[in-house]
Motif scaffolding. Structure first.
Motif, PDB file in Angstrom:
ATOM      1  N   ARG A 119     -37.522  19.976  21.699  1.00 52.34           N
ATOM      2  CA  ARG A 119     -38.785  20.621  21.349  1.00 52.34           C
ATOM      3  C   ARG A 119     -38.610  21.691  20.282  1.00 52.34           C
ATOM      4  O   ARG A 119     -39.584  22.281  19.823  1.00 52.34           O
TER       5      ARG A 119
ATOM      6  N   VAL B  85     -53.325  15.005  12.747  1.00 48.59           N
ATOM      7  CA  VAL B  85     -53.240  15.900  13.899  1.00 48.59           C
ATOM      8  C   VAL B  85     -54.321  16.971  13.829  1.00 48.59           C
ATOM      9  O   VAL B  85     -54.972  17.290  14.832  1.00 48.59           O
TER      10      VAL B  85
ATOM     11  N   ARG C  28     -47.030  19.279  18.994  1.00 49.15           N
ATOM     12  CA  ARG C  28     -45.580  19.337  19.224  1.00 49.15           C
ATOM     13  C   ARG C  28     -44.882  18.161  18.568  1.00 49.15           C
ATOM     14  O   ARG C  28     -43.801  18.313  17.984  1.00 49.15           O
ATOM     15  N   HIS C  29     -45.484  16.970  18.655  1.00 52.44           N
ATOM     16  CA  HIS C  29     -44.889  15.810  17.996  1.00 52.44           C
ATOM     17  C   HIS C  29     -44.810  16.010  16.494  1.00 52.44           C
ATOM     18  O   HIS C  29     -43.799  15.679  15.862  1.00 52.44           O
ATOM     19  N   LEU C  30     -45.883  16.562  15.906  1.00 56.08           N
ATOM     20  CA  LEU C  30     -45.868  16.825  14.462  1.00 56.08           C
ATOM     21  C   LEU C  30     -44.765  17.808  14.103  1.00 56.08           C
ATOM     22  O   LEU C  30     -44.018  17.599  13.139  1.00 56.08           O
ATOM     23  N   TRP C  31     -44.655  18.868  14.895  1.00 54.66           N
ATOM     24  CA  TRP C  31     -43.627  19.861  14.644  1.00 54.66           C
ATOM     25  C   TRP C  31     -42.227  19.250  14.788  1.00 54.66           C
ATOM     26  O   TRP C  31     -41.354  19.462  13.933  1.00 54.66           O
ATOM     27  N   THR C  32     -42.023  18.491  15.849  1.00 50.42           N
ATOM     28  CA  THR C  32     -40.700  17.917  16.095  1.00 50.42           C
ATOM     29  C   THR C  32     -40.275  17.006  14.958  1.00 50.42           C
ATOM     30  O   THR C  32     -39.157  17.120  14.422  1.00 50.42           O
ATOM     31  N   TRP C  33     -41.145  16.080  14.556  1.00 50.58           N
ATOM     32  CA  TRP C  33     -40.776  15.147  13.500  1.00 50.58           C
ATOM     33  C   TRP C  33     -40.673  15.827  12.140  1.00 50.58           C
ATOM     34  O   TRP C  33     -39.881  15.403  11.289  1.00 50.58           O
TER      35      TRP C  33
ATOM     36  N   GLU D 186     -49.769  18.485  22.746  1.00 46.35           N
ATOM     37  CA  GLU D 186     -48.719  17.469  22.651  1.00 46.35           C
ATOM     38  C   GLU D 186     -48.705  16.840  21.265  1.00 46.35           C
ATOM     39  O   GLU D 186     -47.635  16.570  20.699  1.00 46.35           O
ATOM     40  N   SER D 187     -49.885  16.625  20.673  1.00 49.91           N
ATOM     41  CA  SER D 187     -49.949  16.075  19.312  1.00 49.91           C
ATOM     42  C   SER D 187     -49.292  17.024  18.320  1.00 49.91           C
ATOM     43  O   SER D 187     -48.540  16.593  17.436  1.00 49.91           O
TER      44      SER D 187
END
Length: 355
Positions: free
Chosen positions: A28, A112, A43-48, A40-41
């Protein structure tokens, strides 16, 4: 060569180990666990995005390492190195690649952001959020109770009386919002029948249901504040005079996915006691929320703490505590309650309280 690569690998592993993060936290990249689908959306953007940045960094670091390793000047070698200046294909390539990266990141950011900013016409709960120096007021304008939509009396432009519950210093009240400016300039503020107001000695608790769409309407009574619940994974500025400032002061969350207590903060430097502007979001089951709203509606003189006790919830905040307005050191400790277990042990709900 093997030795150099070994040193780099040891440094990389050491950097990860010394952070003290668990495997999940590393994935994360430091973000808290979100409690909404929008969180959650994001977080996915941040992670990738971080992964893409790391891959690009590894490529650049690799090229630098390759250059300084294999193209060092060797003693006794007077040959002028091969030059690649004005290599048009190469220059076009490393100019085009950043534009491609930016376009891809922009595309996913828009996707997002569109999801996060999405609003529907049928939120189950509508909450008026009022920020003022240096606390919060929460009011329920609309809520779905036992399957039926209920509207609560709400007025605009009442005389602003929050300053009477504000911080004091040596027994003397501090200036009201915006240093006591005239109340009539705040005719955009809403005052609801069911409200919770924070004070110097009580953290305001905003009770919300899980699994229901919730709408927040933000307004500041004085200066710019910011509504931030870390588990929502985003912040919203709270501005005074939203119409004159041409700002969209309304946002929605699809649902809160689990019960519990989540700290909220002001994330905008708003004055002397900015650090004291904490609140708590208490997420309860829809059934408990129905009882909570019914209790407050039928017991208008009851406090928020009494309503929470009636549904067997901890009456005080379990994730943060009030600061001492005189900044004493003993007023800054964090609460010790369990944010995932907010119910009172041995408590029994009396259905007669909600008739």
């Amino acid at each position: 060569m093997i030795k150099r690569f070994g040193i780099v690998a040891i440094l990389a592993v050491g950097a990860v180990v010394m952070t003290g993060c668990s495997g999940d936290e590393i994935v994360r990249f430091g973000w808290p666990v979100g409690v909404t689908p929008q969180a959650e959306s994001m977080r996915h953007l941040w992670t990738w995005s971080v992964i893409a940045a790391l891959l690009m960094g590894i490529l650049v670091w690799g090229l630098i390492f390759w250059t300084i390793t294999f193209h060092r000047h060797k003693e006794g070698q007077d040959e002028f190195p091969r030059q690649t200046a004005y290599n048009v294909p190469l220059e076009l390539t490393y100019t085009a690649i950043p534009f491609v990266i930016i376009a891809v990141l922009f595309y996913f950011t828009v996707i997002v952001q569109t999801d996060v900013e999405k609003k529907t016409n049928d939120p189950k709960v509508v909450v008026d959020v009022t920020a003022f120096q240096w606390n919060w007021k929460f009011g329920y304008r609309q809520a779905e109770v036992n399957g039926q939509e209920k509207q609560f009396p709400s007025t605009l432009g009442n005389p602003f009386d929050l300053q009477v519950q504000q911080n004091t210093h040596d027994g003397e009240p501090l200036p009201g919002p915006a240093n006591g400016r005239d109340d009539d300039i705040r005719n955009y503020l809403r005052f609801d029948k069911i409200e919770t107001i924070g004070t110097s000695t009580e953290i305001p608790i905003l009770v919300l249901p899980t699994d229901q769409r919730i709408q927040f309407e933000l307004a500041a009574a004085d200066v710019v504040h910011s509504f931030w619940v870390p588990e929502f994974l985003f912040k919203r500025d709270v501005l005074p005079f939203p119409e004159q400032n041409h700002t969209d002061n309304v946002f929605q969350i699809e649902k809160i996915e689990r019960t519990g207590a989540f700290v909220g903060r002001c994330a905008e430097m708003c004055g002397t006691y900015h650090s004291m502007m904490n609140f708590e979001v208490r997420a309860v089951s829809p059934q408990d929320f129905d009882r909570y709203i019914t209790y407050r509606d039928t017991h208008p003189q009851a406090t928020n703490a009494q309503a929470l006790e009636a549904i067997c919830q901890q009456p005080e905040s379990v994730v943060t505590v009030p600061f001492d307005t005189r900044r004493k050191s003993n007023g800054t400790a964090a609460a010790t309650g369990d944010p995932n277990n907010t119910r009172l042990a041995g408590c029994t709900i009396k259905e007669s309280d909600f008739q």
